[in-house]
Design an enzyme around this catalytic site. Structure first.
Site, short mmCIF file in Angstrom:
data_model
loop_
_atom_site.label_atom_id
_atom_site.label_comp_id
_atom_site.label_asym_id
_atom_site.label_seq_id
_atom_site.Cartn_x
_atom_site.Cartn_y
_atom_site.Cartn_z
N LYS A 131 0.84 -1.20 0.00
CA LYS A 131 0.00 0.00 0.00
C LYS A 131 0.88 1.26 0.00
O LYS A 131 0.70 2.14 -0.81
CB LYS A 131 -0.91 -0.04 1.23
CG LYS A 131 -1.85 1.13 1.35
CD LYS A 131 -2.82 0.90 2.50
CE LYS A 131 -3.50 2.19 2.88
NZ LYS A 131 -4.44 2.02 3.98
N GLU B 245 10.59 -4.77 4.44
CA GLU B 245 10.63 -6.19 4.07
C GLU B 245 10.29 -6.37 2.59
O GLU B 245 10.96 -7.09 1.85
CB GLU B 245 9.61 -7.00 4.91
CG GLU B 245 9.95 -7.12 6.38
CD GLU B 245 9.40 -5.96 7.21
OE1 GLU B 245 9.14 -4.87 6.66
OE2 GLU B 245 9.25 -6.15 8.44
N GLY C 54 -4.91 -1.90 5.21
CA GLY C 54 -4.09 -3.03 4.76
C GLY C 54 -4.75 -4.37 5.03
O GLY C 54 -4.90 -5.20 4.14
N ARG C 55 -5.18 -4.60 6.27
CA ARG C 55 -5.73 -5.92 6.62
C ARG C 55 -7.16 -6.12 6.10
O ARG C 55 -7.75 -7.17 6.29
CB ARG C 55 -5.65 -6.15 8.13
CG ARG C 55 -6.32 -5.09 8.98
CD ARG C 55 -5.94 -5.22 10.44
NE ARG C 55 -6.40 -4.10 11.25
CZ ARG C 55 -5.79 -2.93 11.36
NH1 ARG C 55 -4.66 -2.72 10.70
NH2 ARG C 55 -6.27 -1.97 12.12
N GLU D 25 -4.83 -6.96 15.21
CA GLU D 25 -4.32 -5.65 14.81
C GLU D 25 -5.45 -4.60 14.86
O GLU D 25 -5.20 -3.42 15.01
CB GLU D 25 -3.72 -5.70 13.40
CG GLU D 25 -2.74 -4.55 13.14
CD GLU D 25 -1.91 -4.71 11.88
OE1 GLU D 25 -0.76 -4.28 11.89
OE2 GLU D 25 -2.43 -5.26 10.89
N HIS E 222 -5.05 -34.02 17.69
CA HIS E 222 -3.94 -34.91 18.04
C HIS E 222 -2.78 -34.17 18.67
O HIS E 222 -1.69 -34.70 18.78
CB HIS E 222 -3.49 -35.70 16.80
CG HIS E 222 -4.55 -36.65 16.34
ND1 HIS E 222 -4.60 -37.96 16.73
CD2 HIS E 222 -5.64 -36.44 15.57
CE1 HIS E 222 -5.66 -38.54 16.19
NE2 HIS E 222 -6.31 -37.63 15.49
N LYS F 162 9.40 -0.82 14.36
CA LYS F 162 9.95 -0.45 13.04
C LYS F 162 10.99 0.65 13.21
O LYS F 162 12.05 0.60 12.60
CB LYS F 162 8.84 0.09 12.13
CG LYS F 162 7.93 -0.95 11.55
CD LYS F 162 7.09 -0.29 10.45
CE LYS F 162 5.84 -1.07 10.14
NZ LYS F 162 4.92 -0.36 9.29
C1 G6Q Z 1 -2.52 -3.78 8.01
C2 G6Q Z 1 -1.27 -3.18 8.41
C3 G6Q Z 1 -0.03 -3.89 7.96
C4 G6Q Z 1 0.35 -3.61 6.51
C5 G6Q Z 1 1.80 -4.06 6.28
C6 G6Q Z 1 2.25 -3.86 4.87
O1 G6Q Z 1 -3.60 -3.32 8.24
O2 G6Q Z 1 -1.27 -1.86 8.07
O3 G6Q Z 1 -0.09 -5.28 8.13
O4 G6Q Z 1 -0.51 -4.24 5.63
O5 G6Q Z 1 2.64 -3.36 7.15
O6 G6Q Z 1 2.13 -2.53 4.50
P1 G6Q Z 1 2.27 -2.11 3.01
O7 G6Q Z 1 1.17 -2.71 2.24
O8 G6Q Z 1 2.23 -0.60 3.02
O9 G6Q Z 1 3.61 -2.62 2.53
#
Ligand code: G6Q
Length: 536
Positions: A206, A212, A266-267, A352, A383, A501
Site C-alpha cells: 500500500k 521487508e 491493509g488488513r 491488529e 492430536h 519499526k
Molecule cells: C494492516 C497493516 C499492515 C500492513 C503491512 C504492509 O492493516 O497496516 O499489516 O498491511 O505493514 O504494509 P504495506 O502494504 O504498506 O507494505
C-alpha cells in the site's frame, strides 16, 4: 459520554453473569428448544450458525443485545458504509465495503463518488488477468507466465494468501507463491525452484515503503535484470499500491500499477487490487464472486436486526467471555484443509484491529479488549493441543468451522472429518461425568472425567465457493468491527506496530559496525555478541 463499564447495560450483564456463570450446559440443554433458539440459519448466505453450546441464557443474550444497542453499533456501521471518517486517528474513511459494493450505488468520500475509480481498477485487473492467464501477456523471452510470486507482508500478504489457499480447488491459472519475510531464506527458497523467464512478480505494498517488501522486491528485480536486462522489468513486475511515485522510482511503469486508496486498510484490502493474486489464480469472474459473497454479508450486517445479525451475535458472545468471564483467548478451528490459513489471517484481522487500550476519548480503557486469536485445522489440533482445550485449567471458547459438502468427494473422508467436528463440540459441551466413565480402574476415573461446559460456536457452510468464502471473511470483519465499536476503539489504525519499526531502523547501521550501540545494557550486549561472531 457514559463510560462503558458504568453503563446500566454493562452492570446488568455483570449481574447476569454471576447467576449464569456456574450453569452447566447439561442443565441448559434440558430446554428442548435451545438449539433452535440459539441457531441462525441463512439460506442466502449459505450459513448455519449454532451458538447454543455457549454458557448463555435467553436473558444473557437479551442483555448482550441491549449492550450493542446502547453502543449504537448499527449507526457506526452506517457511518462506515457511507464513508464517514471513522478511522479518527488517521482521519480516514474505512471503505473496504465500497470495494465490494456490487450494487454500484454511489459512495462518497469528501463529496466524490469513489465507485467509478474502483470500477476502473477492476476493469484493468480483469484485462490484465485475462491476458496473463491466456498467455497473451508473456515474459521477456516470449514464454507464457507459469509462476506468480506475490511479494508483500501483513495485509498485503495474509489475505490473498489465505484466499488462494482456500480456493485452490478452483485454481486454473499460474502457480502462486507468497514471499513476505525479510529473512533472505524466504525469497531464496522460492525463486530457486522457478524459471525467471516464466515468473511474474507482484509487488504488493500500500505504502511502497515497507522495508521487508522492498528488500525482497529488489532481490527479485536483480534476479530478473541479471538474466534479461533492465527492460525486462516491465514484463516481469507489476505493483499494487497507493503510491505511484514510489512505484515508478522502483522502476515499475505506472501502466503496470494497480491502484487502491487510503480508505482501504491493509488488513481489509484483499477485496481491492491487493486481491490480484486471487484473480490470477482462479480468474477475475471468481474474484467477483468472492466480492459478491462479501457484499451479501455487508447487506446482512447493515440491515438485519441485532437479534438475527450473525456478526453482531458472534461479537457479543466474544465480549461475553472476554469481559465477563475473563477468558483471554479465542480459538478458530477450521475442519477444512482449504481453510487452514484462516486462523493466521484472523489473527491479524482481529488482533491488529482490536488489540488496543485507548478509547475514543483518548483515555486508557478499564476493561479487556481484543482476544488472543489462535487456531489450527481441527483434526490436526485434536492430536496435539486439544488435550488442554478439553481438560486444561483454561477455558477456550472456540469457533468450529466446517463444510456440509466438500468441493470434491474423496471416499468417506468428509464423513470422518465432520464426525470429528460434531464429536468434539459435543464432548467439549457435555464432557463425561464420573459415573459415565466405564471399564476403568477405580484409581483412573478422575483422570478420565471431562468437566464439559467448554463453549463453542458451530459454523456450517453449505459448500466452499468463492461466494461463501467472501461471506465468511466479511462475517469476521464485521464481528471485529462490532467489538471495536462496543469497546470504543479505532479498529482501523495500528500505531502499536510502529515503535519496533523505528527501533529496527536505528539498529540496522549498528549491525554493519558503522555506529556505536546506544541502548540498554541487554540490547547493547546482544548487538556486540552478534557483531563479534557475524561473518561479514
Ligand atoms: C494492516 C497493516 C499492515 C500492513 C503491512 C504492509 O492493516 O497496516 O499489516 O498491511 O505493514 O504494509 P504495506 O502494504 O504498506 O507494505
Amino acid at each position: 459520554m457514559t463510560k462503558l463499564t458504568d453503563k446500566i447495560e454493562w452492570q446488568n450483564l455483570l449481574n447476569n453473569v454471576s447467576q449464569v456463570k456456574n450453569s452447566s450446559l447439561r442443565e441448559l440443554f434440558k430446554d428442548s428448544q435451545r438449539a433452535e433458539k440459539f441457531t441462525v440459519k441463512n439460506d442466502n448466505l449459505k450459513l448455519y450458525i449454532d451458538y447454543s453450546k455457549n454458557i448463555i441464557t435467553d436473558e444473557s443474550m437479551k442483555l448482550l443485545i441491549d449492550l450493542a444497542k446502547s453502543c449504537d453499533v448499527n449507526s457506526y456501521a452506517k457511518k462506515m458504509f457511507t464513508g464517514e471518517k471513522i478511522n479518527w486517528t488517521e482521519n480516514r474513511p474505512v471503505l473496504h465495503t465500497a470495494i465490494r459494493n456490487r450494487s454500484n450505488a454511489p459512495v462518497y468520500v469528501d463529496g466524490v463518488d469513489v465507485m467509478p475509480q474502483i470500477n476502473a481498477v477492476f476493469a484493468k485487473m480483469k484485462d490484465f488477468t485475462e491476458k496473463l492467464r491466456s498467455g497473451e501477456r508473456v515474459g521477456a523471452t516470449g514464454l507464457k507466465i507459469a509462476d506468480v510470486v506475490n511479494i508483500g507482508i501483513g495485509g498485503s500478504d495474509l489475505g490473498p494468501k489465505m484466499v488462494c489457499e482456500a480456493l485452490q480447488f478452483y485454481a486454473d491459472g499460474p502457480k502462486l507463491h507468497f514471499v513476505s519475510n525479510v529473512d533472505g531464506a524466504d525469497i531464496d527458497e522460492t525463486i530457486k525452484q522457478l524459471d525467471p523467464a516464466t515468473t511474474l512478480f507482484i509487488v504488493a505494498s500500500k505504502t511502497f515503503t515497507t522495508q521487508e517488501t522492498l528488500t525482497n522486491a529488489n532481490t527479485a528485480k536483480n534476479w530478473i535484470v541479471d538474466k534479461f536486462g533492465t527492460e525486462s522489468v516491465a514484463k516481469h513486475f507489476i505493483a499494487l499500491s497507493t503510491n505511484k511515485t514510489a512505484v515508478e522510482e522502483f522502476g515499475i511503469d505506472s501502466n503496470n500499477m494497480f491502484e487502491f486508496w487510503d480508505f482501504v486498510g491493509g488488513r481489509y484490502s484483499l477485496w481491492s487490487a491487493i486481491g490480484m493474486p486471487i484473480a490470477c489464480l482462479v480468474g477475475f469472474d471468481k474474484f467477483e464472486e468472492l466480492l459478491a459473497g462479501a457484499h451479501e454479508m455487508d447487506k446482512h450486517f447493515l440491515n438485519e436486526p441485532y437479534e438475527t445479525n450473525i456478526p453482531v451475535k458472534l461479537a457479543l458472545l466474544d465480549i461475553w467471555y472476554n469481559n465477563f468471564f475473563g477468558y483471554e483467548t479465542h480459538a478458530v478451528f477450521p475442519y477444512s484443509y482449504y481453510l487452514s490459513k484462516l486462523p493466521s489471517y484472523l489473527q491479524q484481522a482481529d488482533m491488529e484491529s482490536n488489540g488496543k487500550s485507548t478509547n475514543r476519548d483518548g483515555e486508557k480503557v478499564d476493561y479487556q479488549t481484543g482476544s488472543i486469536i489462535w487456531g489450527e485445522p481441527g483434526t490436526n489440533g485434536q492430536h496435539s493441543f486439544y488435550q488442554l482445550v478439553h481438560q486444561g485449567t483454561k477455558i477456550i471458547p472456540a469457533d468450529f468451522i466446517g463444510l456440509v459438502n466438500p468441493p470434491k468427494k474423496v471416499g468417506d473422508h468428509h464423513e470422518k472429518l465432520m464426525a470429528n467436528f460434531f464429536a468434539q463440540t459435543e464432548a467439549l459441551a457435555f464432557g463425561l461425568t464420573h459415573d459415565e466413565v466405564i471399564d476403568t480402574e477405580e484409581g483412573l476415573i478422575s483422570y478420565k472425567t471431562f468437566d464439559g461446559n467448554r463453549p463453542t460456536n458451530s459454523i456450517l457452510i453449505d459448500e466452499l465457493t468463492p461466494y461463501t468464502l467472501g461471506v465468511l471473511i466479511a462475517m469476521y470483519e464485521h464481528k471485529i468491527f462490532t467489538e471495536g465499536v462496543i469497546w470504543g476503539l479505532d479498529s482501523f489504525d495500528q500505531w502499536g506496530v510502529q515503535l519496533g519499526k523505528v527501533l529496527a531502523g536505528r539498529i540496522l547501521p549498528e549491525l554493519s559496525g558503522d555506529k556505536n550501540s546506544m541502548h540498554d545494557s541487554s540490547t547493547n550486549a546482544l548487538i556486540r555478541e552478534y557483531n563479534s561472531k557475524h561473518k561479514k
